[in-house]
Scaffold this active site. Sequence first.
Site: not given
Length: 475
Positions: A133, A70
């Site tokens: 993240y 992605h």
Amino acid sequence: MEFSQPLTITPVPEIPGIFLLKLPVHGDNRGWFKENWQREKMLALGLPDFGPVQNNISFNDKTGTTRGIHAEPWDKYISVATGRIFGAWVDLREGDSFGQVFTAELDPSTAIYVPRGVGNSYQTLEDNTAYVYLVNDHWSAAKQSEYTFLNLADETAAIQWPIPLSEAELSAKDEAHPRLADVTPMKVPSQKYLVIGSNGQLGRALRVALTEDQAVFTTRAELDLEQQDADAANSLAQWNLSDFAAVINAAAYTAVDAAETAEGRVAAWAANAEAVARLAKACAVAGVPLVHVSTDYVYDGAASGELPEQGHFAPLGVYGQSKAAGELAVSVTDKHYIVRTSWVIGDGKNFVETMKQLAGRGIEPSVVSDQVGRLTFTEDLAAAILHLLNSKAPYGIYNVSNGGEPWSWADIAREAFEAEGVSRDAVTGITTEEYFAGKSAAPRPLNSAFDLSKIRSTGFEPRDQREALKAYLGD
């Protein structure tokens, strides 16, 4: 996992903008500890100051869990809290590096910085792996329409997954993503500079120094920082500042004497303080560096010697007070350059042009001789601003003017007269007090000579004002 290694940050040659990090991990009989994200140290080693606003964790209980490629419209800083992954990154941005691939294993002692538009995917190599993240934009369902996807099994990318995809845990959505030949590359913002106040003397110099491929130029009317109506077409709220590499604010109210009037006082504070505070807040929210141009008028000019950046504010008049307030608003943002300048000369009405006209008309003026400072030619000011941005100099306040021995206004007037073939003796030097006796005028600082050592420490050498004035008068 490697313990006690030094922090290192290495650019990845395969894909521009990616950085691989080795993190110091300290362990003993109780377990281990690491600084997963340390902004000051990491920026010093070259990591972009991407300004994370959200921290996410993806927990994967089984080895072989594979998450799709992605590419999202934000930058990511990726690390592992527990376990181990095989990461694969594919450049899905529009440009020459489209389709380039980089792979690496990550454990708690490694991390990676991934710029927006680069497809991100991973496969877990251990059970109970926690993937962490940081991103510099807030997730929303609406933003999913801006994603770009690539099939995990794409033959062109040819990612060598440690666990074959036929044996891995995948989602149906990831299995349905397109091959590279069918992917529309993501258009990443060009990261131009936004120049506000492009019709002023400095703005015109920046138009010469920067091409339209490097900057978007706007006037105060086109981007009305004083506009309270957020729905207006020219309101600051209608601009996406995160699309820009930096904002350069060259707009200001500079009518020093008019600022002392009732109407001028309101206008000066609106443009130099309120509007600047609004712009500083917007830049801070967008995570964009702001370059703000200020003035020697924030000082009273009473001190002797060259003025350092860390001097105390002591503005004498409304103009200087409003500019000092603007500085304070900008100074609380993380990413800012406050560029103090003095005695600006550029394309437009200025002191040197006025003196040339007087010389041509045979007028012998009286000019103040007890105000001392240095000229700042706008081409040199523009060069200094771009140097700070391009060199990624430390954020903060910088004095910027031309170099050389300080002059008085009378000295400069004499140079202009001489260039026009008129005797220097036609200019009579008088004191500021004598010049303004009986006149309605704003107070002026007597000493405007800056200490230029800080801008020099960044590798920028200001041009001598005598050479600059000679070239200007020759033109």
